[in-house]
Scaffold this motif. Structure first.
Motif, mmCIF file in Angstrom:
data_model
loop_
_atom_site.group_PDB
_atom_site.id
_atom_site.type_symbol
_atom_site.label_atom_id
_atom_site.label_comp_id
_atom_site.label_asym_id
_atom_site.label_seq_id
_atom_site.Cartn_x
_atom_site.Cartn_y
_atom_site.Cartn_z
ATOM 1 N N ARG A 196 8.257 15.385 -3.918
ATOM 2 C CA ARG A 196 8.767 15.909 -2.646
ATOM 3 C C ARG A 196 9.262 14.767 -1.760
ATOM 4 N NH1 ARG A 196 9.082 21.486 -3.497
ATOM 5 N NH2 ARG A 196 7.116 22.273 -4.354
ATOM 6 N N PRO A 197 10.221 15.047 -0.864
ATOM 7 C CA PRO A 197 10.828 13.974 -0.059
ATOM 8 C C PRO A 197 9.854 13.153 0.773
ATOM 9 C CG PRO A 197 12.182 15.945 0.044
ATOM 10 C CD PRO A 197 10.920 16.336 -0.677
ATOM 11 N N SER A 198 8.767 13.749 1.268
ATOM 12 C CA SER A 198 7.864 13.013 2.170
ATOM 13 C C SER A 198 6.613 12.499 1.461
ATOM 14 C CB SER A 198 7.447 13.925 3.329
ATOM 15 O OG SER A 198 6.754 15.072 2.843
ATOM 16 N N PHE A 199 6.615 12.504 0.129
ATOM 17 C CA PHE A 199 5.381 12.266 -0.621
ATOM 18 C C PHE A 199 5.135 10.805 -1.000
ATOM 19 C CE2 PHE A 199 4.143 16.651 -2.586
ATOM 20 C CZ PHE A 199 4.070 17.186 -1.312
ATOM 21 N N LEU B 57 0.835 -1.192 0.000
ATOM 22 C CA LEU B 57 0.000 0.000 0.000
ATOM 23 C C LEU B 57 0.873 1.246 0.000
ATOM 24 C CD1 LEU B 57 -2.839 1.343 0.411
ATOM 25 C CD2 LEU B 57 -2.452 1.065 2.874
ATOM 26 N N CYS B 58 0.448 2.286 -0.688
ATOM 27 C CA CYS B 58 1.178 3.554 -0.629
ATOM 28 C C CYS B 58 0.215 4.717 -0.836
ATOM 29 C CB CYS B 58 2.310 3.603 -1.657
ATOM 30 S SG CYS B 58 1.759 3.701 -3.364
ATOM 31 N N ASN B 59 0.719 5.925 -0.619
ATOM 32 C CA ASN B 59 -0.050 7.136 -0.887
ATOM 33 C C ASN B 59 0.823 8.066 -1.719
ATOM 34 O OD1 ASN B 59 -1.688 9.472 -0.816
ATOM 35 N ND2 ASN B 59 -2.504 8.889 1.184
ATOM 36 N N ASP B 60 0.306 8.423 -2.868
ATOM 37 C CA ASP B 60 1.029 9.284 -3.805
ATOM 38 C C ASP B 60 0.608 10.732 -3.553
ATOM 39 O OD1 ASP B 60 2.308 10.444 -5.966
ATOM 40 O OD2 ASP B 60 0.866 9.705 -7.445
ATOM 41 N N PHE B 61 1.211 11.373 -2.535
ATOM 42 C CA PHE B 61 0.870 12.764 -2.236
ATOM 43 C C PHE B 61 1.357 13.676 -3.361
ATOM 44 C CE2 PHE B 61 0.345 11.040 2.005
ATOM 45 C CZ PHE B 61 -0.751 11.748 2.482
ATOM 46 N N THR B 62 0.625 14.777 -3.550
ATOM 47 C CA THR B 62 0.890 15.651 -4.693
ATOM 48 C C THR B 62 0.787 17.119 -4.303
ATOM 49 O OG1 THR B 62 -0.137 13.986 -6.140
ATOM 50 C CG2 THR B 62 0.238 16.178 -7.076
ATOM 51 N N ASP B 63 1.764 17.886 -4.727
ATOM 52 C CA ASP B 63 1.721 19.348 -4.663
ATOM 53 C C ASP B 63 1.073 19.815 -5.960
ATOM 54 O OD1 ASP B 63 2.289 22.043 -4.950
ATOM 55 O OD2 ASP B 63 4.425 21.875 -4.510
ATOM 56 N N ARG B 64 -0.245 19.982 -5.928
ATOM 57 C CA ARG B 64 -0.982 20.304 -7.150
ATOM 58 C C ARG B 64 -0.616 21.678 -7.700
ATOM 59 N NH1 ARG B 64 -3.321 15.630 -9.201
ATOM 60 N NH2 ARG B 64 -4.396 14.515 -7.536
ATOM 61 N N TRP B 65 -0.245 22.595 -6.826
ATOM 62 C CA TRP B 65 0.090 23.946 -7.286
ATOM 63 C C TRP B 65 1.327 23.913 -8.172
ATOM 64 C CZ3 TRP B 65 -2.936 27.848 -7.604
ATOM 65 C CH2 TRP B 65 -2.430 29.154 -7.749
ATOM 66 N N THR B 66 2.378 23.198 -7.721
ATOM 67 C CA THR B 66 3.586 23.062 -8.537
ATOM 68 C C THR B 66 3.289 22.296 -9.813
ATOM 69 O OG1 THR B 66 5.097 23.207 -6.668
ATOM 70 C CG2 THR B 66 5.892 22.030 -8.599
ATOM 71 N N LEU B 67 2.497 21.231 -9.712
ATOM 72 C CA LEU B 67 2.162 20.445 -10.908
ATOM 73 C C LEU B 67 1.502 21.321 -11.964
ATOM 74 C CD1 LEU B 67 0.508 16.913 -10.865
ATOM 75 C CD2 LEU B 67 -0.076 18.607 -12.575
ATOM 76 N N LEU B 68 0.536 22.123 -11.557
ATOM 77 C CA LEU B 68 -0.175 22.955 -12.529
ATOM 78 C C LEU B 68 0.716 24.045 -13.108
ATOM 79 C CD1 LEU B 68 -3.642 23.346 -10.788
ATOM 80 C CD2 LEU B 68 -3.115 22.029 -12.843
#
Length: 345
Positions: free
Chosen positions: A221-224, A190-201
């Protein structure tokens, strides 16, 4: 004067409608309550082997009691093969099934990343139809490099503006994949793919192939990349289809789906990865590769995508209030794969 007044009224009405719509699309996609005390289940040993790791021990898990796991400490029997992927390479499924040791009870809080994963990882985007629909993407599933090191199941996640979650099933090749035609076995985690949507956009270039811009930076990001404490090696390649995943934020259900709904299976993701091995991806202005060594090394996490229920919608990106905040708790669970608990800091 009347024209100006009408124009102002129209603009106010349109703005209010847009704000109302952004609230509407941001409502939870899950309409059933979160069950915080639901029992954890370990896979039937006849169908899959389940393992966990502490700082000093490898454990074959037989039972999950919520706060503790029960199993067999196989550390001494494995000798130098202290990593699960190396142990599988040496012993295979049947060999690992026969390894014995003393019975132990271990608090879940002592469990860490269960195997030595290879970096970087391969991730699939919009690999579930309902997720593609909710973010208004008509593109077929695409790939991108996940440039985060795997962290422990309870590792905190650093806050970033427009921070989002994605509950995902990761499949881990237990031997190197040198060609898309290679037949290999996979473990599940199991994992969680956290995302910085602001940077992505901000970095997304819609003129470029989807996945090549924005995604490596926004998701790197390091903790994502918190990963589960249970490492499951199934007997059957179709076992993953029995996995159900769910996620809650502060006790409110936000995602719930089954892995059999994914569009591309892992073999198709691998074929696409090799087809795109020569493609240039960007982490900001830096060029990166999907397969830096032109193989998928054993221990690589292949993130198979997420379903509907993420926070990001094109209509709500204007308001940080729709996204994760400092102090939020994100809990991710999956059948047979344990859970993640991640605080946003």
């Amino acid at each position: 004067m009347k024209f100006l007044a009408r124009t102002v009224i129209v603009l106010i009405t349109v703005s209010l409608c847009f704000v109302a719509y952004s609230f509407y699309v941001s409502r939870p996609a899950v309409d059933t309550a979160w069950e915080p005390t639901r029992p954890q289940v370990i896979a039937d040993p006849a169908a899959a082997l389940t393992f966990a790791r502490t700082g000093s021990s490898l454990i074959r898990v037989m039972r999950h009691n919520g706060d503790t796991i029960e199993g067999i400490d196989i550390t001494a029997e494995l000798g130098d093969a202290r990593d699960l992927i190396e142990a599988y390479a040496q012993l295979g499924y049947e060999g690992l099934e026969k390894v014995t040791g003393p019975e132990v009870v271990v608090p879940v809080t002592e469990l860490t990343v269960p195997a030595d994963f290879h970096y970087p990882h391969v991730a699939a985007g919009t690999n579930y139809y309902e997720h593609a629909k909710e973010v208004y993407l008509d593109d077929p599933p695409f790939l991108f490099p996940k440039l985060s090191q795997a962290s422990a199941w309870n590792h905190p996640v650093d806050f970033h503006p427009r921070l989002d979650f994605e509950a995902e099933l990761a499949m881990v090749p237990l031997s190197d994949i040198g060609s898309p035609e290679d037949q290999v076995e996979y473990a599940l985690i199991l994992c969680n793919d956290f995302t910085d949507r602001w940077t992505l956009l901000r970095q997304l270039d819609l003129r470029a192939p989807m996945g090549t811009t924005g995604f490596a930076a926004g998701k790197g990001r390091p903790s994502f990349l918190p990963t589960g404490y249970l490492f499951v090696i199934p007997k059957s390649a179709s076992f993953y289809q029995t996995i159900s995943l769910e996620l809650a934020v502060n006790g409110e259900a936000r995602q719930r789906f089954t892995a059999d709904q994914m569009i591309l299976n892992v073999d198709e993701i691998v074929h696409q990865a090799f087809a795109q091995a020569a493609r240039t991806f960007f982490d900001g202005d830096e060029q990166v590769e999907l397969l830096p060594k032109h193989v998928i090394p054993r221990g690589t996490l292949i993130l198979t995508g997420t379903a509907a229920g993420v926070l990001f919608k094109p209509a709500n990106v204007w308001n940080q209030g729709f996204y994760l905040q400092r102090g939020d708790q994100v809990v991710t669970r999956a059948t047979f794969l344990g859970h993640l608990e991640n605080h946003i800091e």
